[in-house]
Design an enzyme around this catalytic site. Structure first.
Site, mmCIF file in Angstrom:
data_model
loop_
_atom_site.group_PDB
_atom_site.id
_atom_site.type_symbol
_atom_site.label_atom_id
_atom_site.label_comp_id
_atom_site.label_asym_id
_atom_site.label_seq_id
_atom_site.Cartn_x
_atom_site.Cartn_y
_atom_site.Cartn_z
ATOM 1 N N HIS A 94 1.160 -1.017 -0.187
ATOM 2 C CA HIS A 94 -0.258 -0.062 -0.014
ATOM 3 C C HIS A 94 0.827 1.359 -0.004
ATOM 4 O O HIS A 94 0.395 2.448 0.096
ATOM 5 C CB HIS A 94 -1.387 0.351 1.060
ATOM 6 C CG HIS A 94 -0.438 -0.043 2.457
ATOM 7 N ND1 HIS A 94 -0.085 1.406 3.148
ATOM 8 C CD2 HIS A 94 0.184 -0.636 3.220
ATOM 9 C CE1 HIS A 94 -0.297 0.862 4.484
ATOM 10 N NE2 HIS A 94 0.190 -0.136 4.325
ATOM 11 N N CYS B 266 2.103 9.615 18.571
ATOM 12 C CA CYS B 266 1.093 10.150 19.403
ATOM 13 C C CYS B 266 0.264 8.837 20.107
ATOM 14 O O CYS B 266 -0.851 9.236 21.235
ATOM 15 C CB CYS B 266 0.619 11.290 19.149
ATOM 16 S SG CYS B 266 1.585 12.413 19.092
HETATM 17 N N1 PLP Z 1 7.828 -0.216 7.920
HETATM 18 C C1 PLP Z 1 7.729 1.460 7.386
HETATM 19 C C2 PLP Z 1 8.598 2.020 7.856
HETATM 20 C C3 PLP Z 1 6.630 1.886 7.249
HETATM 21 O O1 PLP Z 1 6.016 3.191 7.192
HETATM 22 C C4 PLP Z 1 5.553 0.748 7.569
HETATM 23 C C5 PLP Z 1 3.918 1.640 7.550
HETATM 24 O O2 PLP Z 1 3.907 2.165 7.834
HETATM 25 C C6 PLP Z 1 5.614 0.021 8.290
HETATM 26 C C7 PLP Z 1 6.299 -0.784 8.282
HETATM 27 C C8 PLP Z 1 4.321 -1.141 8.912
HETATM 28 O O3 PLP Z 1 3.419 -1.741 7.197
HETATM 29 P P1 PLP Z 1 2.039 -1.927 7.119
HETATM 30 O O4 PLP Z 1 0.791 -0.978 6.973
HETATM 31 O O5 PLP Z 1 1.772 -2.782 5.373
HETATM 32 O O6 PLP Z 1 2.070 -3.240 8.529
#
Ligand code: PLP
Length: 394
Positions: free
Chosen positions: A194, A323
């Site tokens: 996504h 937050c």
């Molecule tokens: N790692 C990073 C750097 C992210 O930005 C995000 C989501 O914001 C995630 C992991 C988690 O991914 P997911 O939303 O597919 O669980």
């Protein structure tokens, strides 16, 4: 007209992904583990998606493990390594919670970063020894867009923690960075659909040949037993379609959005000269940041109020200050980079993506300075109750 400036949180699903996904729910809906022709057809979708994802990430198709997203991929990397090999995990202080929480929960070690957001290599070296089995350092940061150079980190790991696997969270990277090249030295790489125009709830973990991890969930042996459970075939087909378009247009999108981001940051600074850009000195080089990311902070205001005023102008953004445990907690990323608590409380993340236009930037350039000025005028009338001692935190 809504101006969506929160692509780092989630970017709209690309038309190519929707086109790939619908027939996988209506006609080609078989279970890929079955034996009949609909099952074989679903399995072919997985094979093709594995090839596409492997090409995008510089991996072999057999090294791709489909997951339910970035969080699961990160958790498999940390807990799966510790379950298979024991030892200790190490990560950087600016990691996403999907890495930081598993590392801290397992009693791991956290390396500090410099004010520019790069991992402090001396501090990291101190934490590495023969007990360490996993080192996790993200490629691009989700709040600041700062890109870690993985080469020197891989070198340190080889030298001081020879048993360790190197994991990189590349969830924020595929749109902006040639992951195949930048993460070539990583043993494990996480991505999430996504963030690059696929649907939510699907992602992948690259597990290089010869590296063993224990599965977090036991079951029917899918994904060669590395991630059990029936695969999300429609999501995986859509993720691969999104990855293919993303990689094909990456260079031109980096140029287009990089120019828009620079116009946005420079325009905001012209209006609000005391604005702070995370990890970049005024007039400094932004090449160590992803080109979509405008991450700034304003002293004397609260992000929450700023976001409220911006939303009234149809500008959707985020503060990027996690937050979760209360509005007074500044982002752990900004705190790790030494930003004062009062400044971090006024942070704003405007993140661009493939559907962003000049009109979005124009709208932000009008609305953000007006909102910041309004909040500052309000704060002058209502003196802040913040303890001045706290303002120098970090
Ligand atoms: N790692 C990073 C750097 C992210 O930005 C995000 C989501 O914001 C995630 C992991 C988690 O991914 P997911 O939303 O597919 O669980």
């Amino acid at each position: 007209m809504v101006h969506y400036l929160d692509h780092a949180a989630s970017t709209p699903v690309r038309p190519e992904a929707i086109e790939a996904m619908v027939p996988l729910m209506t006609e080609n809906f078989g279970n890929p583990s079955g034996a009949h022709r609909l099952a074989r057809s679903a399995n072919r979708v997985l094979d093709e998606a594995r090839e596409t994802m492997a090409a995008a990430l510089g991996a072999k198709p057999g090294e791709i493990v489909f997951t339910s997203g970035g969080t699961e991929a990160d958790n498999i990397a940390v807990f799966g390594t510790l379950a298979a090999h024991g030892g200790v995990a190490v990560c950087a202080a600016t990691e996403h919670h999907a890495v930081l929480e598993p590392v801290e929960f397992s009693g791991g070690r956290v390396a500090s970063v410099l004010n520019n957001g790069f991992v402090d290599l001396d501090a990291l070296a101190e934490l590495l020894d023969s007990e360490v089995t996993l080192v996790s350092v993200m490629l691009a940061n989700n709040e600041t867009g700062i890109i870690q150079p993985l080469g020197p980190i891989a070198e340190l790991v080889r030298e001081h923690a020879p048993k360790a696997l190197l994991h990189t969270d590349a969830v924020q990277s595929l749109c902006w960075i040639d992951v195949a090249c930048a993460a070539a030295e990583a043993d494990l790489i996480s991505v999430s659909a996504h963030k690059f125009g696929g649907p939510k709830g699907v992602g992948a973990l690259v597990v290089r040949e010869g590296r063993t991890l224990s599965p977090l969930v036991r079951g029917g042996g899918q994904e060669k037993g590395r991630r059990n459970g029936t695969q999300n075939v429609p999501g995986i087909g859509a993720m691969a379609a999104a990855a293919a378009v993303t990689v094909a247009h990456r260079d031109e999108e980096c140029d287009r959005l990089g120019a828009m981001r620079d116009r946005l940051v420079d325009g905001l600074r012209a209006e609000l000269p005391d604005m702070v850009e995370s990890g970049v000195e005024p007039g400094g080089d932004r090449s160590a940041k992803t080109p979509n990311m405008c991450h700034v902070a304003f002293d004397g205001i609260e992000s929450e109020a700023l976001l409220f005023l911006l939303e009234k102008e149809d500008i959707l953004a985020s503060a990027a200050s996690s937050c979760s445990s209360g509005a007074q907690d500044p982002s752990h990323v900004l705190a790790a980079m030494g930003m004062s608590r009062s400044l971090a409380q006024g942070s704003l993340r405007l993140s661009l993506g493939y559907s962003s236009t000049d009109a979005d930037v124009d709208a932000a350039l009008t609305a953000v300075p007006a909102a910041v000025r309004r909040l500052r005028r309000f704060a002058e009338q209502e003196p802040s109750t913040l303890d001045p001692q706290e303002a120098t935190h970090g």
